[in-house]
Scaffold this active site. Structure first.
Site, PDB file in Angstrom:
ATOM      1  N   LYS A 154      -7.961 -14.984 -10.169  1.00 21.29           N
ATOM      2  CA  LYS A 154      -9.049 -14.910  -9.205  1.00 21.29           C
ATOM      3  C   LYS A 154     -10.091 -13.861  -9.633  1.00 21.29           C
ATOM      4  O   LYS A 154      -9.718 -12.832 -10.188  1.00 21.29           O
ATOM      5  CB  LYS A 154      -8.427 -14.511  -7.857  1.00 21.29           C
ATOM      6  CG  LYS A 154      -9.299 -14.747  -6.662  1.00 21.29           C
ATOM      7  CD  LYS A 154      -8.529 -14.395  -5.401  1.00 21.29           C
ATOM      8  CE  LYS A 154      -9.465 -13.679  -4.460  1.00 21.29           C
ATOM      9  NZ  LYS A 154      -8.841 -13.136  -3.284  1.00 21.29           N
ATOM     10  N   LYS A 195       0.830  -1.214   0.000  1.00 20.30           N
ATOM     11  CA  LYS A 195       0.000   0.000   0.000  1.00 20.30           C
ATOM     12  C   LYS A 195       0.861   1.259   0.000  1.00 20.30           C
ATOM     13  O   LYS A 195       0.498   2.260  -0.610  1.00 20.30           O
ATOM     14  CB  LYS A 195      -0.952   0.006   1.199  1.00 20.30           C
ATOM     15  CG  LYS A 195      -2.117  -0.952   1.033  1.00 20.30           C
ATOM     16  CD  LYS A 195      -3.229  -0.637   2.015  1.00 20.30           C
ATOM     17  CE  LYS A 195      -4.388  -1.601   1.870  1.00 20.30           C
ATOM     18  NZ  LYS A 195      -5.387  -1.431   2.946  1.00 20.30           N
ATOM     19  N   LYS A 222     -12.807  -7.752  -7.350  1.00 21.68           N
ATOM     20  CA  LYS A 222     -13.670  -6.561  -7.308  1.00 21.68           C
ATOM     21  C   LYS A 222     -13.220  -5.502  -8.299  1.00 21.68           C
ATOM     22  O   LYS A 222     -14.004  -4.754  -8.822  1.00 21.68           O
ATOM     23  CB  LYS A 222     -13.547  -5.927  -5.909  1.00 21.68           C
ATOM     24  CG  LYS A 222     -14.700  -6.187  -4.988  1.00 21.68           C
ATOM     25  CD  LYS A 222     -14.505  -5.423  -3.691  1.00 21.68           C
ATOM     26  CE  LYS A 222     -15.343  -6.067  -2.610  1.00 21.68           C
ATOM     27  NZ  LYS A 222     -15.138  -5.494  -1.282  1.00 21.68           N
TER      28      LYS A 222
END
Ligand code: TRP
Length: 335
Positions: A199, A117, A202
């Site tokens: 995968k 991050k 979102k």
């Protein structure tokens, strides 16, 4: 109830980052309702974790409410479980300070999510991003949770929470339950409809890759019609047939049939028909969630009642633990 008869406590937090995918639902969220039988469940929307990344206040507030409604629509019963919004219970942040003082700078520096991050938000490497795992440890330890369902990406954070609990207990005497992780199995196996080796995510750029649990039937059908398959013609689960394998897995999850039953059902059928059937099954499967979500979002007063009650119950439970921890540390009593 005596301590030995006590049900185990399960706890999990979800960040308010938009609608869940079919993969999230199958892998984790749909199980939450079922776990209410066996465990005392505590679920919350981790809005305090979410602000480690800059948010627009209006849409953040809206997303938090939507996420809360969605967890109820997915089967969390706010009467049986404690379902609340993290920032409504100040005890998480209170305990987080204490736990921060038994956490080493070096340990936090090794967190891979922090490193990722920090690289992604290089202009805002705030202290909250760094101490995020301490708050997560506090979320868990302040209820003495036994079991924590999480995704694989949270494994290292849970490991840290366990280390913090052990260290605190060693330093101040038995205090915290050392939590166990509970990792979803199937969800990890639901893949993108467009690149079935990846995968389902979102944040996929391709709008046809991901099914969201609030998608309407037309959208679901469109996505399945466009799902990637292979140049073979047989509907069977086999090495190298990632697209078909994924569709069979999804069909099996949505209908409760086994893969073998699904293979039999579609033997001799074409891919086109199969994709339509999977789409139909998923649309039926998700329909109750969508309906319940719409009903809840239409009744904000009820939602507010639920999260207020949840926060009060969460506060009472966690306050016992916090008070005990304060004593152990040597903070002076004042009540
Ligand atoms: N960090 C978790 C995530 O991003 C969310 C979370 C916050 C959580 N506190 C928690 C999960 C406590 C389990 C337990 O997915």
């Amino acid at each position: 109830m005596s301590e030995t008869e006590r049900k185990k406590v399960i706890l999990s937090g979800i960040q308010p980052t938009g609608v869940f995918t079919l993969g999230n639902y199958v892998g984790a969220i749909r199980n939450w309702g079922a776990l209410q039988e066996e465990f005392d469940c505590i679920y919350f929307i981790a809005d305090q974790h979410a602000i480690t990344v800059r948010k627009d206040p209006a849409s953040f507030r809206k997303q938090t409410i939507e996420s809360y409604a969605l967890t109820l629509a997915c089967g969390i019963d706010p009467k049986r479980s404690i379902a609340f919004i993290q920032s409504h219970n100040p005890n998480h942040a209170q305990l987080s300070w204490v736990l921060g003082c038994v956490t080493q700078f070096g340990e936090l520096s090794r967190m891979t999510q922090f490193k990722d991050k920090a690289a992604k938000h290089a202009d805002d490497i705030n202290a909250g991003l760094f101490t995020y795992p301490v708050l997560m440890a506090a979320d868990i330890l302040t209820y003495n949770a036994d079991v924590v369902p999480i995704g694989d990406d949270q494994r290292q954070h849970l490991e840290l929470a366990r280390n913090i609990a052990v260290r605190f207990n060693q330093r101040y005497g038995e205090m915290f339950t050392v939590p166990e992780g509970y990792y979803p199995k199937v969800g990890a196996r639901i893949k993108s409809l467009q690149e079935p080796t990846k995968k389902m995510s979102k944040s996929d750029d391709n709008p046809n890759a991901t099914v969201f649990i609030l998608d309407d039937k037309d959208t679901i059908m469109r996505k399945f019609k466009r799902a990637v398959t292979d140049s073979d013609t047989e509907i069977r689960f086999a090495e190298g047939k990632d697209g078909i394998n994924n569709l069979l897995t999804i069909y099996s999850c949505a209908t409760g049939k086994t893969i073998a039953e699904a293979e039999k059902e579609f033997a001799g059928k074409g891919y086109g028909d199969f994709k339509l059937a999977v789409g139909e099954a998923v649309a039926d499967y998700l329909e109750p969630v969508r309906t319940e979500y719409a009903r809840l979002m239409d009744d904000k007063a009820y939602l507010k009642e639920c999260w207020t009650d949840g926060a009060q119950r969460a506060f009472r439970l966690s306050n016992k633990v916090l008070t005990k921890a304060y004593r152990k540390i040597g903070f002076v009593d004042y009540r």
